[in-house]
Design a protein around this motif. Structure first.
Motif, short mmCIF file in Angstrom:
data_model
loop_
_atom_site.label_atom_id
_atom_site.label_comp_id
_atom_site.label_asym_id
_atom_site.label_seq_id
_atom_site.Cartn_x
_atom_site.Cartn_y
_atom_site.Cartn_z
N ALA A 1 0.83 -1.21 0.00
CA ALA A 1 0.00 0.00 0.00
C ALA A 1 0.87 1.26 0.00
O ALA A 1 0.58 2.22 -0.73
N PHE A 2 1.93 1.26 0.79
CA PHE A 2 2.82 2.42 0.87
C PHE A 2 3.43 2.69 -0.50
O PHE A 2 3.44 3.84 -0.96
N SER A 3 3.92 1.66 -1.13
CA SER A 3 4.56 1.81 -2.45
C SER A 3 3.57 2.31 -3.50
O SER A 3 3.92 3.16 -4.32
N LEU A 4 2.37 1.79 -3.46
CA LEU A 4 1.35 2.23 -4.43
C LEU A 4 0.97 3.69 -4.23
O LEU A 4 0.79 4.43 -5.20
N LEU A 5 0.85 4.12 -2.99
CA LEU A 5 0.41 5.49 -2.71
C LEU A 5 1.52 6.53 -2.80
O LEU A 5 1.26 7.69 -3.12
N THR A 6 2.76 6.14 -2.52
CA THR A 6 3.84 7.13 -2.49
C THR A 6 4.80 7.02 -3.66
O THR A 6 5.58 7.95 -3.91
N GLY A 7 4.80 5.89 -4.32
CA GLY A 7 5.73 5.70 -5.43
C GLY A 7 7.13 5.30 -4.99
O GLY A 7 8.07 5.31 -5.79
N MET A 8 7.29 4.98 -3.71
CA MET A 8 8.59 4.52 -3.20
C MET A 8 8.34 3.53 -2.07
O MET A 8 7.26 3.51 -1.49
N SER A 9 9.35 2.74 -1.77
CA SER A 9 9.22 1.78 -0.67
C SER A 9 9.38 2.51 0.66
O SER A 9 9.95 3.61 0.72
N PRO A 10 8.91 1.90 1.76
CA PRO A 10 9.12 2.52 3.07
C PRO A 10 10.61 2.71 3.38
O PRO A 10 10.99 3.73 3.94
N ALA A 11 11.44 1.76 2.98
CA ALA A 11 12.88 1.88 3.23
C ALA A 11 13.47 3.07 2.47
O ALA A 11 14.30 3.81 3.00
N GLU A 12 13.03 3.26 1.23
CA GLU A 12 13.51 4.40 0.44
C GLU A 12 13.05 5.72 1.07
O GLU A 12 13.82 6.68 1.13
N TYR A 13 11.81 5.76 1.54
CA TYR A 13 11.31 6.96 2.22
C TYR A 13 12.18 7.29 3.43
O TYR A 13 12.61 8.43 3.61
N LEU A 14 12.44 6.28 4.27
CA LEU A 14 13.25 6.50 5.46
C LEU A 14 14.66 6.97 5.10
O LEU A 14 15.19 7.90 5.72
N ARG A 15 15.25 6.35 4.10
CA ARG A 15 16.61 6.73 3.69
C ARG A 15 16.64 8.18 3.23
O ARG A 15 17.49 8.97 3.65
N LYS A 16 15.69 8.57 2.39
CA LYS A 16 15.65 9.94 1.88
C LYS A 16 15.39 10.95 3.00
O LYS A 16 16.00 12.02 3.03
N ARG A 17 14.50 10.62 3.90
CA ARG A 17 14.20 11.54 5.00
C ARG A 17 15.40 11.69 5.93
O ARG A 17 15.72 12.79 6.38
N ARG A 18 16.07 10.57 6.21
CA ARG A 18 17.24 10.64 7.09
C ARG A 18 18.35 11.46 6.44
O ARG A 18 19.01 12.26 7.12
N LEU A 19 18.57 11.27 5.15
CA LEU A 19 19.61 12.04 4.46
C LEU A 19 19.24 13.52 4.38
O LEU A 19 20.11 14.39 4.47
N SER A 20 17.96 13.81 4.23
CA SER A 20 17.52 15.22 4.23
C SER A 20 17.75 15.85 5.60
O SER A 20 18.24 16.99 5.69
N GLU A 21 17.39 15.15 6.65
CA GLU A 21 17.61 15.67 8.00
C GLU A 21 19.10 15.84 8.29
O GLU A 21 19.51 16.83 8.89
N ALA A 22 19.89 14.86 7.87
CA ALA A 22 21.34 14.96 8.05
C ALA A 22 21.88 16.19 7.33
O ALA A 22 22.74 16.91 7.86
N GLY A 23 21.39 16.43 6.14
CA GLY A 23 21.81 17.62 5.39
C GLY A 23 21.47 18.90 6.12
O GLY A 23 22.27 19.84 6.15
N ALA A 24 20.30 18.93 6.73
CA ALA A 24 19.88 20.14 7.46
C ALA A 24 20.78 20.40 8.66
O ALA A 24 21.19 21.53 8.89
N VAL A 25 21.10 19.36 9.43
CA VAL A 25 21.94 19.59 10.61
C VAL A 25 23.38 19.90 10.21
O VAL A 25 24.05 20.68 10.89
N LEU A 26 23.85 19.32 9.11
CA LEU A 26 25.21 19.65 8.65
C LEU A 26 25.27 21.08 8.12
O LEU A 26 26.24 21.79 8.37
N ALA A 27 24.25 21.50 7.39
CA ALA A 27 24.21 22.86 6.85
C ALA A 27 24.16 23.88 7.98
O ALA A 27 24.69 24.99 7.86
N ASP A 28 23.52 23.50 9.05
CA ASP A 28 23.41 24.36 10.22
C ASP A 28 24.72 24.45 11.00
O ASP A 28 24.87 25.34 11.84
N GLY A 29 25.61 23.51 10.76
CA GLY A 29 26.87 23.48 11.47
C GLY A 29 26.75 22.94 12.88
O GLY A 29 27.66 23.10 13.70
N ARG A 30 25.63 22.28 13.17
CA ARG A 30 25.38 21.81 14.54
C ARG A 30 26.14 20.54 14.91
O ARG A 30 26.34 20.28 16.08
#
Length: 113
Positions: A41-70
């Motif tokens: 259901a997740f893949s059909l509704l979002t176009g990506m697997s749950p694992a891919e969603y988690l990976r992308k979100r984690r990398l986005s959050e990591a980018g935000a904290v690195l850009a912040d210099g925190r």
């Protein structure tokens, strides 16, 4: 069953546990579905697997904290589930198009939409 609401609840669960090691069965259990039906259901509704969603979100959050210099690159790698700074840097560069160090030095990044 309202699938959109159900998947949104799963996404809320994933967001609440973004820095934890969560399994597909944990996410599916939080919305009272089998792992198979949730992933389908997740893949059909979002176009990506749950694992891919988690990976992308984690990398986005990591980018935000690195850009912040925190945080240091190694700390971001560990916080967002990578065993080594090298594996983190490789995934980060693939996702953002720049290295973690470049982001700490002011390069812009691409966030998950």
């Amino acid at each position: 069953m309202d699938w959109v609401k159900t998947i949104n609840r799963a996404i809320e669960y994933m967001e609440d546990h973004l820095t934890e090691d969560i399994a597909l069965k944990d996410i599916a259990g939080s919305i009272h579905l089998s792992a198979f039906h949730f992933q389908r259901a997740f893949s059909l509704l979002t176009g990506m697997s749950p694992a891919e969603y988690l990976r992308k979100r984690r990398l986005s959050e990591a980018g935000a904290v690195l850009a912040d210099g925190r945080v240091k690159v190694i700390d971001a790698a560990l916080k967002y589930g990578y065993d080594t700074p090298e594996s983190f840097a490789k995934a980060f560069t693939r996702h953002h198009g720049v290295t973690p160090t470049q982001v700490k030095n002011g390069s812009s990044i691409r966030f998950m939409n």
